[in-house]
Design an enzyme around this catalytic site. Structure first.
Site, short mmCIF file in Angstrom:
data_model
loop_
_atom_site.label_atom_id
_atom_site.label_comp_id
_atom_site.label_asym_id
_atom_site.label_seq_id
_atom_site.Cartn_x
_atom_site.Cartn_y
_atom_site.Cartn_z
CB ALA A 254 -0.88 -0.01 1.24
CB CYS A 262 3.35 0.82 -17.91
SG CYS A 262 4.94 0.96 -18.73
CE LYS A 265 1.78 3.36 -22.49
NZ LYS A 265 1.40 2.07 -23.02
C1 UGA Z 1 4.90 -2.22 -15.10
C2 UGA Z 1 4.75 -3.74 -14.96
O1 UGA Z 1 5.07 -4.15 -13.64
C3 UGA Z 1 5.66 -4.46 -15.96
O2 UGA Z 1 5.43 -5.86 -15.88
C4 UGA Z 1 5.34 -3.97 -17.37
O3 UGA Z 1 6.18 -4.56 -18.34
C5 UGA Z 1 5.53 -2.47 -17.42
O4 UGA Z 1 4.64 -1.84 -16.45
C6 UGA Z 1 5.17 -2.01 -18.81
O5 UGA Z 1 4.03 -2.18 -19.22
O6 UGA Z 1 6.07 -1.60 -19.56
P1 UGA Z 1 6.67 -0.40 -14.24
O7 UGA Z 1 5.69 0.61 -14.72
O8 UGA Z 1 8.09 -0.26 -14.62
O9 UGA Z 1 6.23 -1.88 -14.73
O10 UGA Z 1 6.62 -0.40 -12.65
P2 UGA Z 1 6.03 -1.28 -11.46
O11 UGA Z 1 7.14 -1.81 -10.67
O12 UGA Z 1 5.01 -2.24 -11.90
O13 UGA Z 1 5.31 -0.13 -10.59
C7 UGA Z 1 4.23 0.64 -11.11
C8 UGA Z 1 3.70 1.57 -10.05
O14 UGA Z 1 3.03 0.86 -9.01
C9 UGA Z 1 4.77 2.40 -9.33
O15 UGA Z 1 4.29 3.71 -9.12
C10 UGA Z 1 4.96 1.67 -8.01
O16 UGA Z 1 5.46 2.49 -6.98
C11 UGA Z 1 3.53 1.22 -7.74
N1 UGA Z 1 3.44 0.05 -6.86
C12 UGA Z 1 4.01 -1.12 -7.22
C13 UGA Z 1 2.74 0.15 -5.67
O17 UGA Z 1 2.18 1.23 -5.32
N2 UGA Z 1 2.63 -0.96 -4.86
C14 UGA Z 1 3.20 -2.14 -5.20
O18 UGA Z 1 3.05 -3.11 -4.44
C15 UGA Z 1 3.91 -2.22 -6.41
#
Ligand code: UGA
Length: 432
Positions: A254, A262, A265
């Site tokens: 959280a 990503c 969008k």
């Molecule tokens: C995401 C997906 O995880 C990848 O599998 C995918 O390939 C990529 O998008 C894409 O479509 O290119 P990314 O955007 O690099 O990857 O980052 P994430 O690690 O997934 O985090 C996304 C957001 O969620 C961040 O703001 C992160 O802080 C937030 N988040 C993530 C949370 O708030 N809680 C979590 O438990 C995990």
């Protein structure tokens, strides 16, 4: 080995190109941006990604990775062309802007000669492949020989290099045995399961996966709200849920909400696709709405901790949309900074990688060189991006620099007990 071209040298394209070159394939990376290609030729990277500079230098030195600004060169060079161009949102409708994809496809079509496998790696809504094939057929030379495959990428920024080489799974949508054979060969050395599907299903797997992860985050953020009201700790709730293998611990932390180039969008684009076929994807709109509200919730929490925001100096640690990146697209940290500026606060901030990008986007931010400079004279400290180093700061020193010992942990990862024993007022979302 196959001769591979990768069109689009952004995050996905560059790692794909360097990754396949590392595996021994001759690769040409193509981007229309001449300045970017010059930067890359000199071994420099236009963005921050751990491990990529080293990988790139290695494959450039091996002679297996070359660069060009012309798609014609790619079509002449390669048997397999991966399209990795951006598919941003078009305005507020959520619809994906596929114009770059169309332009590249048309240019490939005009330069087709011998058989070529064209691979859609850009994130696209289902049915895009139909248009790509149509464009290749209508603009390509009479009797042009090609196949289309869809191969969505699942790498994350910040861990992109290891995600590329060690994915959980590889998804490939194909329509012919020839295309399947080539993709089997290209991915032969990977240990991940290789799932072959039709093209539409492969396209859908990407949107459905990203949207599901966004939904999971919004779910735990909603649970954090309940935790707060009943006096439970969302970190423990999340841990307890994640130990169930059917749920899993990933993307169950959280915080102030998801951001980046990503999830926001892709959720919007998936909802748009659903609307266009007459389905109201209510569960996803609720996740989207919850994500918007989470930032407002954070603001209310900060307000409660420090009373008036107008005229206050607020210290902020972390501006990127998450740790290990300089990317500020849709960053929830920056959204909160803007909400605070609207309230009349002044912002001092530090981020290990994204500071310059953040200031270019939001010039009101007073950028500092380190966390201690941020704390000096600030009325509260907000930690908005989960850079690991932020949990190991000298908090006694931070406390001595702050005007008031108030800390907001926007990612629930700071040492709460330690902060409380030092006399901080510790604020978080979903932790008592
Ligand atoms: C995401 C997906 O995880 C990848 O599998 C995918 O390939 C990529 O998008 C894409 O479509 O290119 P990314 O955007 O690099 O990857 O980052 P994430 O690690 O997934 O985090 C996304 C957001 O969620 C961040 O703001 C992160 O802080 C937030 N988040 C993530 C949370 O708030 N809680 C979590 O438990 C995990």
């Amino acid at each position: 080995m196959r001769k591979i071209a990768v069109i689009g040298a952004g995050h996905v394209g560059l790692i794909t190109a360097a990754g396949f070159a590392k595996l021994g394939h001759p690769v040409m990376a193509v981007d229309q941006d001449k300045a970017k290609i010059e930067t890359l030729r000199s071994g420099r990277i236009p963005f921050f990604e751990p491990g990529l500079p080293e990988l790139l230098s290695e494959v450039i030195a091996s002679g297996r990775l070359s660069f060009s600004t012309r798609i014609k060169d790619a079509a002449e060079f390669a048997e397999v062309i991966f399209i990795c161009v951006g598919t941003p949102s078009r305005g507020d409708s959520g619809e994906s802007d596929l114009s770059a994809l169309e332009k590249v496809t048309a240019e490939i079509a005009r330069n087709l000669s011998a058989y070529c496998l064209i691979v859609e790696k850009s994130t696209v809504p289902a049915l895009t492949g139909e248009w790509v094939k149509h464009t290749l057929k209508t603009l390509g030379p009479e009797g042009a020989s090609f196949d289309l495959a869809a191969n969505p990428e699942f790498l994350r920024e910040g861990s992109a290099v290891s995600d590329f080489f060690k994915p959980d799974r590889i998804v490939v949508g194909v329509e012919s045995d020839r295309a399947r054979g080539i993709m089997e060969e290209i991915y032969g050395s990977f240990s991940a399961p290789l799932l072959f599907t039709d093209i539409k299903s492969a396209e859908l797997i990407k949107h459905a996966s990203n949207s599901f992860l966004a939904l999971k985050i919004s779910y735990i953020n909603a649970v954090s709200h309940i935790c707060e009201k009943v006096g439970a700790d969302v970190n423990l709730v999340s841990k307890g849920m994640g130990l169930d293998r059917r749920i899993g611990p990933g993307h169950l932390s959280a915080g102030i909400g998801y951001g980046g180039g990503c999830f926001p969008k892709d959720v919007a684009s998936f909802m748009h696709l659903a609307r266009s076929i007459g389905y109201d994807f209510k569960i996803l709109s609720a996740a989207f709405q919850a994500n918007q509200e989470q930032k407002q919730r954070a603001l209310e929490k900060i307000k409660k901790g420090i009373w008036n925001l107008n005229g206050k100096i607020i210290g902020v640690l972390g501006l990127a949309f998450k740790d290990e990146t300089d990317d500020i697209r849709e960053s929830p940290a920056l959204d909160i900074v803007r909400l605070l500026l609207n309230e009349g606060s002044r912002i001092k901030a530090y981020d290990p990688a994204a500071g310059a990008n953040a200031v270019a986007d939001c010039p009101e931010i007073m950028l500092c060189q380190n966390p201690y400079e941020v704390a000096e004279g600030a009325d509260a400290l907000l930690v908005l991006t989960e850079w690991p180093g932020f949990a190991e700061l000298d908090f006694a020193r931070i406390k001595s620099l702050l005007t008031a010992p108030v800390i907001f942990d926007g990612r629930n990862f700071l040492p709460r007990e330690k902060l409380q024993s030092l006399g901080f007022t510790y604020l978080a979302l979903g932790r008592p």
